[in-house]
Design a protein around this motif. Structure first.
Motif, PDB file in Angstrom:
ATOM      1  N   ASN A  24     -31.514  24.802  78.045  1.00  0.00           N
ATOM      2  CA  ASN A  24     -30.290  24.472  78.782  1.00  0.00           C
ATOM      3  C   ASN A  24     -30.286  23.028  79.262  1.00  0.00           C
ATOM      4  N   GLU A  58     -21.770  22.102  81.068  1.00  0.00           N
ATOM      5  CA  GLU A  58     -21.847  22.601  82.444  1.00  0.00           C
ATOM      6  C   GLU A  58     -20.845  23.721  82.733  1.00  0.00           C
ATOM      7  N   THR A  59     -19.656  23.629  82.155  1.00  0.00           N
ATOM      8  CA  THR A  59     -18.600  24.601  82.440  1.00  0.00           C
ATOM      9  C   THR A  59     -18.745  25.884  81.637  1.00  0.00           C
ATOM     10  N   LYS A  62     -23.896  26.428  79.582  1.00  0.00           N
ATOM     11  CA  LYS A  62     -25.026  26.753  80.464  1.00  0.00           C
ATOM     12  C   LYS A  62     -24.825  28.080  81.193  1.00  0.00           C
ATOM     13  N   PRO A  63     -23.673  28.311  81.828  1.00  0.00           N
ATOM     14  CA  PRO A  63     -23.486  29.613  82.484  1.00  0.00           C
ATOM     15  C   PRO A  63     -23.555  30.791  81.507  1.00  0.00           C
ATOM     16  N   LEU A  64     -22.985  30.610  80.320  1.00  0.00           N
ATOM     17  CA  LEU A  64     -23.034  31.688  79.324  1.00  0.00           C
ATOM     18  C   LEU A  64     -24.472  31.992  78.928  1.00  0.00           C
ATOM     19  N   GLU A  66     -27.173  31.388  80.548  1.00  0.00           N
ATOM     20  CA  GLU A  66     -27.966  31.910  81.662  1.00  0.00           C
ATOM     21  C   GLU A  66     -27.683  33.394  81.919  1.00  0.00           C
ATOM     22  N   SER A  67     -26.494  33.856  81.583  1.00  0.00           N
ATOM     23  CA  SER A  67     -26.118  35.249  81.847  1.00  0.00           C
ATOM     24  C   SER A  67     -26.422  36.188  80.693  1.00  0.00           C
ATOM     25  N   LYS A 105     -27.407  38.886  83.695  1.00  0.00           N
ATOM     26  CA  LYS A 105     -27.039  38.223  84.951  1.00  0.00           C
ATOM     27  C   LYS A 105     -25.522  38.180  85.032  1.00  0.00           C
ATOM     28  N   TRP A 107     -21.703  37.132  85.327  1.00  0.00           N
ATOM     29  CA  TRP A 107     -21.019  36.007  84.696  1.00  0.00           C
ATOM     30  C   TRP A 107     -19.545  36.064  85.052  1.00  0.00           C
ATOM     31  N   LEU A 108     -19.010  34.984  85.567  1.00  0.00           N
ATOM     32  CA  LEU A 108     -17.594  34.879  85.929  1.00  0.00           C
ATOM     33  C   LEU A 108     -17.169  35.965  86.917  1.00  0.00           C
ATOM     34  N   ASN A 112     -23.351  42.255  85.816  1.00  0.00           N
ATOM     35  CA  ASN A 112     -24.109  42.480  84.579  1.00  0.00           C
ATOM     36  C   ASN A 112     -24.272  43.973  84.320  1.00  0.00           C
TER      37      ASN A 112
END
Length: 127
Positions: A24, A58-59, A62-64, A66-67, A105, A107-108, A112
């Protein structure tokens, strides 16, 4: 000798390999390596349009990542062709398939499930 379509597909395959194996913390560098300074990404709600490698990483990415881990690409179709919009001056490379990963994890704001999730993937790259 490879034709222009094969060369364009080679660039996209190298990008996918670099991106899929990047940590990431390296995503921004990979995106910068394979996109232009005026990179414009169009996504769905709640991501909308993003400008630049940093904003996209970042938008969205990375969040995708990480989850949903480990996330992997499963490609069903991959092809290239001439761009009709500019009378064939540029080429398109299209990838269709799925991303899949364990939803471990939130997400949005979605809790999970600890189960596998499949995302339809449609990527179009202009070369």
């Amino acid at each position: 000798m490879k034709n222009n379509f094969q060369l364009a597909k080679d660039v996209v395959r190298k990008y996918y390999e670099a991106f899929d194996t990047a940590s990431n913390s390296d995503l921004i560098n990979v995106l910068k390596q394979y996109t232009t300074a005026d990179y414009h990404w169009r996504g769905m709600h709640p991501f909308y349009e993003q400008n630049g490698a940093e904003a996209v990483a970042e938008t969205f990415w990375k969040p995708l990542r990480e989850s949903f881990s480990p996330i992997q690409r499963r490609e069903d179709m991959f092809f290239a062709g001439a761009n009709d919009c500019d009378k064939g001056k540029t080429q398109w490379v299209v990838s269709v398939g799925n991303l899949l990963g364990l939803f471990d994890k939130d997400w949005l704001g979605i809790p999970n499930t600890g189960k596998m999730i499949f995302f339809a993937l449609r990527r179009i790259s202009s070369c």
